[in-house]
Design a protein around this motif. Sequence first.
Motif, PDB file in Angstrom:
ATOM      1  N   LEU A 257       0.836  -1.200   0.000  1.00 33.02           N
ATOM      2  CA  LEU A 257       0.000   0.000   0.000  1.00 33.02           C
ATOM      3  C   LEU A 257       0.868   1.246   0.000  1.00 33.02           C
ATOM      4  O   LEU A 257       1.867   1.324   0.730  1.00 33.02           O
ATOM      5  N   GLU A 260      -1.260   7.060   0.117  1.00 34.21           N
ATOM      6  CA  GLU A 260      -2.550   7.490  -0.402  1.00 34.21           C
ATOM      7  C   GLU A 260      -3.559   6.356  -0.393  1.00 34.21           C
ATOM      8  O   GLU A 260      -4.737   6.547  -0.066  1.00 34.21           O
ATOM      9  N   GLU A 261      -3.111   5.148  -0.743  1.00 33.29           N
ATOM     10  CA  GLU A 261      -4.018   3.994  -0.741  1.00 33.29           C
ATOM     11  C   GLU A 261      -4.464   3.654   0.681  1.00 33.29           C
ATOM     12  O   GLU A 261      -5.627   3.293   0.900  1.00 33.29           O
ATOM     13  N   LYS A 263      -4.896   5.725   3.014  1.00 31.32           N
ATOM     14  CA  LYS A 263      -5.860   6.743   3.423  1.00 31.32           C
ATOM     15  C   LYS A 263      -7.202   6.624   2.714  1.00 31.32           C
ATOM     16  O   LYS A 263      -8.243   6.972   3.279  1.00 31.32           O
ATOM     17  N   THR A 264      -7.195   6.156   1.473  1.00 29.25           N
ATOM     18  CA  THR A 264      -8.420   6.170   0.675  1.00 29.25           C
ATOM     19  C   THR A 264      -9.145   4.826   0.611  1.00 29.25           C
ATOM     20  O   THR A 264     -10.364   4.790   0.437  1.00 29.25           O
ATOM     21  N   ARG A 265      -8.421   3.723   0.755  1.00 30.97           N
ATOM     22  CA  ARG A 265      -9.051   2.408   0.625  1.00 30.97           C
ATOM     23  C   ARG A 265      -9.728   1.939   1.908  1.00 30.97           C
ATOM     24  O   ARG A 265     -10.611   1.068   1.865  1.00 30.97           O
ATOM     25  N   PHE A 266      -9.347   2.522   3.025  1.00 32.20           N
ATOM     26  CA  PHE A 266      -9.839   2.022   4.310  1.00 32.20           C
ATOM     27  C   PHE A 266     -10.484   3.148   5.109  1.00 32.20           C
ATOM     28  O   PHE A 266     -10.024   4.296   5.068  1.00 32.20           O
ATOM     29  N   ASP A 313      -8.657  -4.170   9.378  1.00 28.78           N
ATOM     30  CA  ASP A 313      -9.183  -3.979   8.027  1.00 28.78           C
ATOM     31  C   ASP A 313      -8.108  -4.244   6.981  1.00 28.78           C
ATOM     32  O   ASP A 313      -8.387  -4.837   5.923  1.00 28.78           O
ATOM     33  N   VAL A 314      -6.888  -3.816   7.260  1.00 30.04           N
ATOM     34  CA  VAL A 314      -5.797  -4.020   6.305  1.00 30.04           C
ATOM     35  C   VAL A 314      -5.449  -5.501   6.192  1.00 30.04           C
ATOM     36  O   VAL A 314      -5.205  -6.015   5.091  1.00 30.04           O
ATOM     37  N   ALA A 317      -7.990  -7.199   4.044  1.00 28.73           N
ATOM     38  CA  ALA A 317      -7.778  -6.877   2.633  1.00 28.73           C
ATOM     39  C   ALA A 317      -6.608  -7.661   2.046  1.00 28.73           C
ATOM     40  O   ALA A 317      -6.572  -7.936   0.839  1.00 28.73           O
TER      41      ALA A 317
END
Length: 569
Positions: A257, A260-261, A263-266, A313-314, A317
């Motif tokens: 990740l 930015e990912e 911050k935006t994906r989760f 959450d990570v 994923a």
Amino acid sequence: MLLLRRVHALTRFCSVNTQRNQVAPAVTLCAVRLWSSSSSDDQRSYRSAHSLRWRRALAGLLAGAGAVVAYGLHHHKAVQADTTRVQTIENTSNLPIFSQEEVTKHRSLEDGVWVTYRGSVYDITEFVALHPGGNKILLAAGGALEPFWALYAVHNQEHVLEILSEYKVGELKAEDLKKQQAVTSSDPYSSDPERHPLLHTNSLKPFNAEPPAEILSDSYITPSAFFFKRNHFPVPQVDPASYQLHVEGLSGGSLTLSLEELKTRFPKHTITATLQCAGNRRSEMHKAKQVKGLNWGIGAISTATWSGAKLRDVLLAAGYGSDVAQWARHVQFEGLDKDVTGAAYGGSIPLNKAVGEDGDVLLAYEMNGEALPADHGFPVRVVVPGVVGARSVKWLGKIIVSAEESSSHWQQNDYKGFSPGTDWDTVDHKSAPAIQELPVQSAITTPADGAVVDRSVEEVTVKGYAWSGGGREVVRVDVSLDGGKTWQVAQLRGSEHSPPLGRAWAWKLWEITAPLPPEAQELEIVCKAVDNSYNVQPDTFLPIWNLRGLLSNAWHRVKVKIAEDASED
């Protein structure tokens, strides 16, 4: 004129009562008496030069005007506008330029008390005696006012900025202001960030420092500049644009990740959590019997709001679902800070803490509403609430789902507790588990050890903090003025809402005001905390002594002298 200048400053500064939104009568009377005792020629001269400002200030005092302005975004913008206006007026004069090094030399009444604010330098030596908050203003000496004004929001008002402008002596060098000095050196610590001179330094390289005890209980949330600093290596320089976080494990998927990912994906979650170093209060255990380690006082503990993605959450994923517990037991973390051999700082936590819905483990990218400061893990760190700070790995580079604990030195050979009978000749590091949850803790932040209380005041106010690991909530703090013979219960101050059971991640601040014993010449003030599992602090250090001075949580004690009222002599 100097007297009148001080009256002017005092009346305008003290027109706001920080507690009750009204004027302080004693301060008003003091200002009026000072004004009355000055010569009539001085009064006429002062009125001529400052007529409007003086009338407004005195009228505000006598009328009880003034209020604490809410410390929020709207107010911040208003203050910023006021500051711009004041600075525009000030900058019309051609004042000298000072380096931060020169400013830092002025940290006492003997050498002068200098501070900086928004790029300007101020000599406030004359104002120290007039400061309504007492000599606490000296804590900012030689450094920036901004962290203090974040802590004491009442300063963010126009009349305070006007007072400050009267003491301006110069401008700060542009490179110091911007903190963008290009230092070329073979010293691996040369690119470390600047730190506030207020901090009590326990080691320079790597940098480890704590705030003075007296300010810890002044704010439930510790400003980032004053949050204790615990580093093992030089602070790594990380480019947020190219930053990558790697997630991997023996069974399951892998995931990489960008910032930015992340911050935006989760979803973004925010928690308020206290972090405490395992060595907090080591200096007290060292006095009982020698230990090895940094000589931390009571300040290796702080509280902040942290925001970021949930580790749970990570991991989901990355493919680590409900079956991960069939083979994995731990989640390891590796930082981007490394020693001279290239070995990274690391640690691990049990899997159930990492993936549990109530574990609240964050991959944090914000601290107190702003991007993580460099000293606190920019751009991403782990925050493991309720667990020793050593597991909240900073500058996070890699997450590993594993059947084994981290193999790092700090998981295997440090941050472990041993019997008081174990010394360096007999220690077997494999015989003890790595520290995770910490025991119940409390300490007295004010008065300081050796302080003097005036008997004429007839009472003493004691303040401090209390916290317990594992999400256990502190439910009581007992305070004694006679070394533990008799006890009183302090008033607790925490968050606005009670935390869910088992998720009390943040400390409680506490306070008690008690009458002075009539015959006592000295007080031995003691505190002890109790959590909701009825764990309580031990009374002495020797039964919990260990060779590294960890888990130091015996009753905290300070001795205070009582001075007889000078008016009775």
